[in-house]
Design an enzyme around this catalytic site. Structure first.
Site, PDB file in Angstrom:
ATOM      1  CG  MET A  84      -0.448   0.007   2.520  1.00 46.94           C
ATOM      2  SD  MET A  84      -1.703  -0.260   3.835  1.00 46.94           S
ATOM      3  CE  MET A  84      -3.215   0.352   3.189  1.00 46.94           C
ATOM      4  CB  CYS A  85       1.497   3.999  -1.878  1.00 45.36           C
ATOM      5  SG  CYS A  85       0.389   4.041  -3.300  1.00 45.36           S
ATOM      6  NE  ARG A  86      -2.000  11.592   0.580  1.00 48.60           N
ATOM      7  CZ  ARG A  86      -3.066  12.236   0.129  1.00 48.60           C
ATOM      8  NH1 ARG A  86      -3.511  12.037  -1.084  1.00 48.60           N
ATOM      9  NH2 ARG A  86      -3.705  13.088   0.902  1.00 48.60           N
TER      10      ARG A  86
END
Length: 100
Positions: A52-54
Site C-alpha cells: 500500500m501507498c497513499r
C-alpha cells in the site's frame, strides 16, 4: 486485512509518520531496490504481501515488481486513504493518527 501476510507500506517517511497500519513494514519506494533483500526475508516468513501507498499508484508498481520476482503480492486499491475512509485503525508517531 487478512492475517495471512504482511502489510508493506511503500510511502515516504513523512507520509508514514502521519499515519500507518499498525505492524506494517515500511520500505519507501525510493529505497525499495536497495532494501529488497530485507523485504524478501520477511516475505519468506509471512507469505503474501499487501502493498500500500497513499492511493495505490506506487504500490501497484511495487506489487508488479514483486509478482515478477515470483512473490505473492496484492496491491491495496485506494491505499491509506481508502483504509482510513473505511474506518480502519491508523497509528502515527504521536499515537492514533490520520492520513493527510
Amino acid at each position: 486485512m487478512p492475517d495471512d501476510g504482511l502489510v508493506l507500506d511503500v510511502r515516504e517517511d513523512d507520509e508514514w509518520a502521519a499515519g500507518r497500519v499498525e505492524g506494517a513494514l515500511h520500505v519507501p519506494m525510493s529505497s525499495f531496490v536497495d532494501r529488497f533483500g530485507e523485504v524478501t526475508e520477511v516475505l519468506a516468513e509471512r507469505g503474501r504481501a499487501y502493498v500500500m501507498c497513499r492511493v495505490g499508484g506506487r504500490s501497484a508498481q511495487v506489487t508488479q515488481y514483486l509478482v515478477q520476482q515470483g512473490f505473492d503480492a496484492v496491491n491495496v486499491d485506494g491505499g491509506m486513504i481508502a483504509w482510513e475512509n473505511a474506518g480502519r485503525p491508523v497509528v502515527s508517531d504521536n499515537g492514533p493518527g490520520f492520513v493527510a
